[in-house]
Design a protein around this motif. Structure first.
Motif, PDB file in Angstrom:
ATOM      1  N   CYS A   7       0.840  -1.199   0.000  1.00 47.01           N
ATOM      2  CA  CYS A   7       0.000   0.000   0.000  1.00 47.01           C
ATOM      3  C   CYS A   7       0.876   1.251   0.000  1.00 47.01           C
ATOM      4  CB  CYS A   7      -0.913  -0.004   1.227  1.00 47.01           C
ATOM      5  SG  CYS A   7      -2.077   1.375   1.218  1.00 47.01           S
ATOM      6  N   GLY A   8       0.586   2.156  -0.901  1.00 46.95           N
ATOM      7  CA  GLY A   8       1.387   3.374  -1.035  1.00 46.95           C
ATOM      8  C   GLY A   8       0.975   4.491  -0.107  1.00 46.95           C
ATOM      9  N   SER A   9      -0.054   4.248   0.705  1.00 48.02           N
ATOM     10  CA  SER A   9      -0.501   5.266   1.668  1.00 48.02           C
ATOM     11  C   SER A   9      -0.282   4.748   3.073  1.00 48.02           C
ATOM     12  CB  SER A   9      -1.987   5.567   1.457  1.00 48.02           C
ATOM     13  OG  SER A   9      -2.474   6.382   2.513  1.00 48.02           O
ATOM     14  N   LEU A  10       0.061   5.651   3.969  1.00 48.14           N
ATOM     15  CA  LEU A  10       0.304   5.270   5.363  1.00 48.14           C
ATOM     16  C   LEU A  10      -0.906   5.502   6.259  1.00 48.14           C
ATOM     17  CD1 LEU A  10       3.843   6.868   5.587  1.00 48.14           C
ATOM     18  CD2 LEU A  10       3.365   4.440   5.849  1.00 48.14           C
ATOM     19  N   ARG A  11      -1.808   6.371   5.877  1.00 52.35           N
ATOM     20  CA  ARG A  11      -2.824   6.807   6.845  1.00 52.35           C
ATOM     21  C   ARG A  11      -3.814   5.689   7.173  1.00 52.35           C
ATOM     22  NH1 ARG A  11      -7.824   9.580   5.042  1.00 52.35           N
ATOM     23  NH2 ARG A  11      -8.205   8.868   2.912  1.00 52.35           N
ATOM     24  N   ALA A  12      -4.281   5.737   8.411  1.00 48.80           N
ATOM     25  CA  ALA A  12      -5.142   4.663   8.916  1.00 48.80           C
ATOM     26  C   ALA A  12      -6.398   4.504   8.064  1.00 48.80           C
ATOM     27  CB  ALA A  12      -5.512   4.946  10.365  1.00 48.80           C
ATOM     28  N   ALA A  13      -6.957   5.613   7.612  1.00 50.83           N
ATOM     29  CA  ALA A  13      -8.224   5.543   6.877  1.00 50.83           C
ATOM     30  C   ALA A  13      -8.006   5.466   5.362  1.00 50.83           C
ATOM     31  CB  ALA A  13      -9.074   6.763   7.219  1.00 50.83           C
ATOM     32  N   SER A  14      -6.838   5.045   4.955  1.00 51.71           N
ATOM     33  CA  SER A  14      -6.486   5.044   3.536  1.00 51.71           C
ATOM     34  C   SER A  14      -7.508   4.323   2.646  1.00 51.71           C
ATOM     35  CB  SER A  14      -5.117   4.361   3.365  1.00 51.71           C
ATOM     36  OG  SER A  14      -4.902   4.005   2.021  1.00 51.71           O
ATOM     37  N   LEU A  15      -7.943   5.017   1.622  1.00 52.17           N
ATOM     38  CA  LEU A  15      -8.839   4.384   0.647  1.00 52.17           C
ATOM     39  C   LEU A  15      -8.081   3.333  -0.159  1.00 52.17           C
ATOM     40  CD1 LEU A  15     -10.737   7.560  -0.624  1.00 52.17           C
ATOM     41  CD2 LEU A  15     -11.556   5.836   0.995  1.00 52.17           C
ATOM     42  N   ASN A  16      -6.799   3.558  -0.331  1.00 47.51           N
ATOM     43  CA  ASN A  16      -6.017   2.572  -1.088  1.00 47.51           C
ATOM     44  C   ASN A  16      -5.865   1.263  -0.310  1.00 47.51           C
ATOM     45  OD1 ASN A  16      -4.880   3.628  -3.819  1.00 47.51           O
ATOM     46  ND2 ASN A  16      -4.969   5.377  -2.418  1.00 47.51           N
ATOM     47  N   ARG A  17      -5.799   1.365   1.026  1.00 48.65           N
ATOM     48  CA  ARG A  17      -5.760   0.121   1.798  1.00 48.65           C
ATOM     49  C   ARG A  17      -7.096  -0.603   1.681  1.00 48.65           C
ATOM     50  NH1 ARG A  17      -4.253   2.038   6.198  1.00 48.65           N
ATOM     51  NH2 ARG A  17      -2.079   2.172   5.605  1.00 48.65           N
ATOM     52  N   LYS A  18      -8.154   0.168   1.639  1.00 51.45           N
ATOM     53  CA  LYS A  18      -9.476  -0.451   1.458  1.00 51.45           C
ATOM     54  C   LYS A  18      -9.568  -1.108   0.079  1.00 51.45           C
ATOM     55  CE  LYS A  18     -11.452   2.805   4.693  1.00 51.45           C
ATOM     56  NZ  LYS A  18     -12.026   4.144   4.874  1.00 51.45           N
ATOM     57  N   LEU A  19      -8.989  -0.430  -0.886  1.00 48.99           N
ATOM     58  CA  LEU A  19      -8.971  -1.001  -2.244  1.00 48.99           C
ATOM     59  C   LEU A  19      -8.134  -2.285  -2.263  1.00 48.99           C
ATOM     60  CD1 LEU A  19      -9.668  -0.656  -5.277  1.00 48.99           C
ATOM     61  CD2 LEU A  19      -7.592   0.754  -5.486  1.00 48.99           C
ATOM     62  N   LEU A  20      -7.008  -2.224  -1.566  1.00 46.97           N
ATOM     63  CA  LEU A  20      -6.124  -3.412  -1.485  1.00 46.97           C
ATOM     64  C   LEU A  20      -6.897  -4.589  -0.875  1.00 46.97           C
ATOM     65  CD1 LEU A  20      -2.491  -3.282  -0.054  1.00 46.97           C
ATOM     66  CD2 LEU A  20      -4.060  -5.121   0.540  1.00 46.97           C
ATOM     67  N   ARG A  21      -7.635  -4.319   0.176  1.00 46.06           N
ATOM     68  CA  ARG A  21      -8.373  -5.413   0.842  1.00 46.06           C
ATOM     69  C   ARG A  21      -9.496  -5.929  -0.044  1.00 46.06           C
ATOM     70  NH1 ARG A  21      -7.691  -2.965   6.990  1.00 46.06           N
ATOM     71  NH2 ARG A  21      -5.459  -3.440   7.029  1.00 46.06           N
ATOM     72  N   THR A  22     -10.053  -5.046  -0.838  1.00 44.08           N
ATOM     73  CA  THR A  22     -11.056  -5.498  -1.802  1.00 44.08           C
ATOM     74  C   THR A  22     -10.399  -6.409  -2.833  1.00 44.08           C
ATOM     75  OG1 THR A  22     -12.231  -3.401  -1.526  1.00 44.08           O
ATOM     76  CG2 THR A  22     -12.793  -4.717  -3.465  1.00 44.08           C
ATOM     77  N   ALA A  23      -9.206  -6.021  -3.261  1.00 47.00           N
ATOM     78  CA  ALA A  23      -8.483  -6.851  -4.235  1.00 47.00           C
ATOM     79  C   ALA A  23      -8.197  -8.230  -3.643  1.00 47.00           C
ATOM     80  CB  ALA A  23      -7.179  -6.159  -4.638  1.00 47.00           C
ATOM     81  N   ALA A  24      -7.831  -8.268  -2.369  1.00 47.24           N
ATOM     82  CA  ALA A  24      -7.573  -9.556  -1.715  1.00 47.24           C
ATOM     83  C   ALA A  24      -8.855 -10.388  -1.656  1.00 47.24           C
ATOM     84  CB  ALA A  24      -7.025  -9.318  -0.316  1.00 47.24           C
ATOM     85  N   GLU A  25      -9.942  -9.708  -1.353  1.00 46.76           N
ATOM     86  CA  GLU A  25     -11.239 -10.399  -1.240  1.00 46.76           C
ATOM     87  C   GLU A  25     -11.682 -10.969  -2.597  1.00 46.76           C
ATOM     88  OE1 GLU A  25     -14.201  -7.487  -0.031  1.00 46.76           O
ATOM     89  OE2 GLU A  25     -15.733  -8.653  -1.087  1.00 46.76           O
ATOM     90  N   LEU A  26     -11.366 -10.243  -3.660  1.00 52.20           N
ATOM     91  CA  LEU A  26     -11.841 -10.647  -4.987  1.00 52.20           C
ATOM     92  C   LEU A  26     -10.792 -11.433  -5.781  1.00 52.20           C
ATOM     93  CD1 LEU A  26     -13.655  -7.318  -6.016  1.00 52.20           C
ATOM     94  CD2 LEU A  26     -14.686  -9.417  -5.108  1.00 52.20           C
ATOM     95  N   ALA A  27      -9.692 -11.786  -5.126  1.00 51.98           N
ATOM     96  CA  ALA A  27      -8.625 -12.523  -5.816  1.00 51.98           C
ATOM     97  C   ALA A  27      -9.139 -13.894  -6.267  1.00 51.98           C
ATOM     98  CB  ALA A  27      -7.431 -12.684  -4.881  1.00 51.98           C
ATOM     99  N   PRO A  28      -8.592 -14.394  -7.353  1.00 54.22           N
ATOM    100  CA  PRO A  28      -9.051 -15.695  -7.844  1.00 54.22           C
ATOM    101  C   PRO A  28      -8.640 -16.829  -6.903  1.00 54.22           C
ATOM    102  CG  PRO A  28      -7.144 -14.938  -9.105  1.00 54.22           C
ATOM    103  CD  PRO A  28      -7.528 -13.819  -8.191  1.00 54.22           C
ATOM    104  N   GLY A  29      -9.300 -17.944  -7.019  1.00 56.37           N
ATOM    105  CA  GLY A  29      -8.973 -19.121  -6.216  1.00 56.37           C
ATOM    106  C   GLY A  29      -7.515 -19.500  -6.411  1.00 56.37           C
ATOM    107  N   GLY A  30      -6.874 -19.884  -5.328  1.00 54.54           N
ATOM    108  CA  GLY A  30      -5.481 -20.292  -5.419  1.00 54.54           C
ATOM    109  C   GLY A  30      -4.496 -19.160  -5.216  1.00 54.54           C
ATOM    110  N   MET A  31      -5.007 -17.926  -5.187  1.00 52.33           N
ATOM    111  CA  MET A  31      -4.111 -16.779  -4.945  1.00 52.33           C
ATOM    112  C   MET A  31      -4.305 -16.282  -3.513  1.00 52.33           C
ATOM    113  SD  MET A  31      -4.023 -12.946  -6.628  1.00 52.33           S
ATOM    114  CE  MET A  31      -3.516 -13.385  -8.291  1.00 52.33           C
TER     115      MET A  31
END
Ligand SMILES: Cc1cc2nc3c(=O)[nH]c(=O)nc-3n(C[C@H](O)[C@H](O)[C@H](O)COP(=O)(O)O)c2cc1C
Length: 183
Positions: A7-31
């Protein structure tokens, strides 16, 4: 398949961290997507480097080597890569024992920002920097989350359906890209 998401942002409420977690949630099987950040990394200084890599850099470097692919999720600051992320890339770019972790590493990126460009400019700059380092950056699909504040709810869930679909598509393509680059 292990993906390290930075994540390129440090702040606790980072939208990019939220985006990152969405990416993790939507990752394909096996990843498996592991999250990391850039907190605590000092400003690059060859005099510090001469005494040995700082612990934070050494740890991130090892995690990069261990991953099958790197996913950058970053905002844009003043039309460019956030300084903290560029600084981390600069540290990681240094060869230690003849090796640096971007070489031949499948990479992908996405980002969210407040403006209309949705990190177009910072992603372009990041692509250029890691190209020099030999990263195998996936050409597309790309995800630029513009006016990002309006796309997440109070709990941090990415609620915008077209953006969720775009993230899922990128993650599926990244899984294929990693398999192809390793093959
Ligand atoms: C120093 C600074 C510079 C910024 N420059 C831009 C910019 O060039 N383009 C843009 O779209 N948003 C810009 N923004 C707004 C950020 O995109 C917005 O704050 C975003 O939510 C930051 O990402 P984060 O939520 O993951 O921390 C800037 C914000 C900061 C703090």
């Amino acid at each position: 398949m292990r993906v390290l998401a930075i994540c390129g942002s440090l702040r606790a409420a980072s939208l990019n961290r939220k985006l990152l977690r969405t990416a993790a949630e939507l990752a394909p099987g096996g990843m498996v997507v592991e999250e990391t950040g850039i907190r605590g990394i000092p400003v690059f200084d060859e005099d510090i480097e001469a005494k040995g890599l700082p612990d934070e850099v050494a740890a991130l470097r090892e995690r990069c080597f261990a991953a099958d692919g790197l996913l950058f999720v970053t905002p844009e600051y003043n039309y460019g890569i956030p300084g903290g992320l560029k600084n981390a890339v600069d540290w990681l770019s240094r060869r230690v024992d003849g090796k640096q972790p971007f070489k031949d590493k499948p990479c992908a990126m996405m980002g969210a920002s407040g403006g209309m460009g949705g990190t177009i400019r910072s992603q372009l700059q990041l692509r250029q920097s890691i190209q020099l380092l030999g990263a195998l950056t996936m050409p597309g699909p790309e995800v630029f989350v513009a006016q990002a504040n309006s796309r997440f709810d109070a709990e941090g869930k990415l609620t915008d359906a077209p953006t969720r679909a775009a993230v899922e598509k990128l993650m599926a393509a990244f899984g294929q890209w990693i398999a192809r680059m390793k093959g």
